[in-house]
Design an enzyme around this catalytic site. Structure first.
Site, PDB file in Angstrom:
ATOM      1  N   HIS A 120      45.234  43.877  34.959  1.00 43.03           N
ATOM      2  CA  HIS A 120      46.155  44.247  36.053  1.00 43.03           C
ATOM      3  C   HIS A 120      46.731  42.973  36.664  1.00 43.03           C
ATOM      4  CE1 HIS A 120      42.382  43.533  38.189  1.00 43.03           C
ATOM      5  NE2 HIS A 120      42.989  43.590  39.368  1.00 43.03           N
TER       6      HIS A 120
ATOM      7  N   HIS B 255      43.100  51.424  41.107  1.00 45.46           N
ATOM      8  CA  HIS B 255      43.012  50.115  41.776  1.00 45.46           C
ATOM      9  C   HIS B 255      44.435  49.574  41.949  1.00 45.46           C
ATOM     10  CE1 HIS B 255      41.424  46.197  42.898  1.00 45.46           C
ATOM     11  NE2 HIS B 255      42.028  45.615  41.885  1.00 45.46           N
TER      12      HIS B 255
ATOM     13  N   ASP C  91      43.726  36.995  40.886  1.00 45.35           N
ATOM     14  CA  ASP C  91      42.411  36.560  40.406  1.00 45.35           C
ATOM     15  C   ASP C  91      42.102  37.083  38.998  1.00 45.35           C
ATOM     16  OD1 ASP C  91      42.218  39.154  41.647  1.00 45.35           O
ATOM     17  OD2 ASP C  91      40.042  38.961  41.599  1.00 45.35           O
ATOM     18  N   HIS C  92      43.130  37.586  38.293  1.00 43.71           N
ATOM     19  CA  HIS C  92      42.972  38.012  36.896  1.00 43.71           C
ATOM     20  C   HIS C  92      44.020  37.378  35.982  1.00 43.71           C
ATOM     21  CE1 HIS C  92      39.922  41.083  37.910  1.00 43.71           C
ATOM     22  NE2 HIS C  92      40.499  40.918  39.089  1.00 43.71           N
TER      23      HIS C  92
ATOM     24  N   HIS D 190      34.434  41.432  37.846  1.00 46.49           N
ATOM     25  CA  HIS D 190      33.748  40.660  38.898  1.00 46.49           C
ATOM     26  C   HIS D 190      32.239  40.808  38.809  1.00 46.49           C
ATOM     27  CE1 HIS D 190      37.211  39.621  41.554  1.00 46.49           C
ATOM     28  NE2 HIS D 190      37.749  40.708  41.022  1.00 46.49           N
TER      29      HIS D 190
ATOM     30  N   HIS E  11      46.706  41.443  39.605  1.00 41.78           N
ATOM     31  CA  HIS E  11      46.161  40.641  40.703  1.00 41.78           C
ATOM     32  C   HIS E  11      45.917  39.197  40.268  1.00 41.78           C
ATOM     33  CE1 HIS E  11      44.698  44.366  43.140  1.00 41.78           C
ATOM     34  NE2 HIS E  11      45.964  44.056  43.383  1.00 41.78           N
TER      35      HIS E  11
ATOM     36  N   ASP F  31      39.169  45.657  37.341  1.00 44.33           N
ATOM     37  CA  ASP F  31      38.641  46.059  38.647  1.00 44.33           C
ATOM     38  C   ASP F  31      38.580  47.575  38.792  1.00 44.33           C
ATOM     39  OD1 ASP F  31      38.495  43.394  39.170  1.00 44.33           O
ATOM     40  OD2 ASP F  31      40.028  43.364  40.737  1.00 44.33           O
TER      41      ASP F  31
HETATM   42 FE    FE Z   1      39.868  41.262  41.039  1.00 43.71          FE
HETATM   43 ZN    ZN Z   2      42.163  43.399  41.382  1.00 41.83          ZN
END
Ligand code: FE
Ligand code: ZN
Length: 258
Positions: free
Chosen positions: A54, A113, A58-59, A172, A56, A134
Site C-alpha cells: 500500500h 487499511h 513507511d512501506h 510491522h 504509506h 498493514d
Molecule cells: Fe505501516
Molecule cells: Zn500503513
C-alpha cells in the site's frame, strides 16, 4: 526459507521473496535503503521487482532510491494507488499475477487499511506464504484509514481462506502489544497466553515474531475471532450481533486500548 525479513525503521518489515531455482527475488515494501541494500548484497539475489502492499510512506519510502541503486524497473502496486506510490510502473488488481523467476505471485485486493491495500500470495517449494502489509498483523490488524469495518472484515476473511499452513509475513512488529490487547478482551483463551510467552521470549533476544501461520492467527487474533463468545461478552454485544458489528467493536476497543 524462501522469504528473508529485513527489519527497517523502528518496527517495519521489508522482505525478500527468493526463487530458489533462479535466485531472482522480489522486494516487498522497502522503507529504508541501508538495511535493504545490505540484505540484497548479503543474500546475493537479483531483485527483479518491488512489490508494494500500500502507499504509506513507511512501506514505499525508499522505492526510488532502491530501484535506482539496484536497477529495478518493475514496481507494483494497486491500480487505485496510481500517483500515490513512488515510481510505480505496474498497476495491478485482484487476481493478477506477478512472475519472479519460477514463482507466480498472486495479487489479492484487501481494502480497509487503505483503498489500494493488496496482499501478495505465493507457494514456494510447497510452502504457502503471504505478505499482508498493514491489513493482517500477527495477532492484529491495521487501522481503518480508508475503509469500513465491513470492508476490512471481508478482506481478512479472504486472507483466512488461504488456509491454515499459510505463513504470514506482515508489515510491522506489533505482536507483543497486539497480544496484550487480545488477552484483554479474551482472557481465557489459552492460545493467547502461549503466544504471549513465545513473543516475549523472542523479543527479549531481539528476534522477530514473523512469520506466524493462518492456523495460529485463527486461534489468537481477535480480528479473526468475531464468533468468540468471550469477545462478544467483553464488548457487551448480544449473540445475535453480526460478524461485521463485532469486528467494528473490536476495532474501536483496540483504538481506545493503551
Ligand atoms: Fe505501516
Ligand atoms: Zn500503513
Amino acid at each position: 526459507m524462501p522469504v528473508i525479513p529485513i527489519p527497517c525503521l523502528a518496527d517495519n518489515y521489508a522482505y525478500l521473496l527468493v526463487c530458489p531455482e533462479t535466485n531472482d527475488a522480489a522486494l516487498i515494501d522497502p522503507s529504508e535503503t541501508g538495511p535493504v541494500l545490505d540484505a540484497v548484497a548479503r543474500e546475493k539475489v537479483r531483485v527483479m521487482a518491488i512489490l508494494c502492499t500500500h502507499h504509506h510512506h513507511d512501506h514505499v519510502g525508499c522505492n526510488h532510491e532502491v530501484a535506482h541503486a539496484l536497477d529495478i524497473h518493475r514496481i507494483y502496486g494497486h491500480l487505485s494507488d496510481g500517483g500515490r506510490i513512488p515510481d510505480q510502473s505496474h498497476f495491478v488488481s485482484d487476481g493478477d499475477r506477478v512472475v519472479i523467476g519460477k514463482i507466480s505471485v498472486s495479487v489479492l485486493h484487501v481494502p480497509g487499511h487503505t483503498t489500494g491495500s493488496i496482499a501478495y500470495f505465493a507457494t514456494v517449494d510447497g510452502e504457502p506464504v503471504v505478505f499482508t502489509g498493514d491489513t493482517l498483523f500477527v495477532a492484529g490488524s491495521g487501522r481503518l484509514f480508508e475503509g469500513s469495518p465491513a470492508i476490512m472484515h471481508r478482506s481478512l476473511q479472504k486472507l483466512a481462506q488461504l488456509g491454515g499452513p499459510t505463513r504470514i509475513f506482515c508489515g510491522h512488529e506489533y505482536t507483543e502489544s497486539n497480544l496484550r490487547f487480545a488477552a484483554h478482551i479474551e482472557p481465557s483463551n489459552q492460545a493467547i497466553v502461549e503466544a504471549r510467552a513465545r513473543a516475549a521470549r523472542l523479543r527479549k533476544d531481539k528476534m522477530l515474531t514473523v512469520p506466524s501461520t493462518m492456523e495460529d492467527e485463527l486461534r489468537y487474533n481477535p480480528f479473526l475471532r468475531t464468533s468468540s463468545v468471550e469477545i462478544r461478552s467483553a464488548l457487551n454485544l448480544p449473540s445475535s450481533a453480526s460478524a461485521e458489528e463485532v469486528f467494528g467493536a473490536v476495532r474501536n476497543a483496540k483504538n481506545d486500548f493503551h
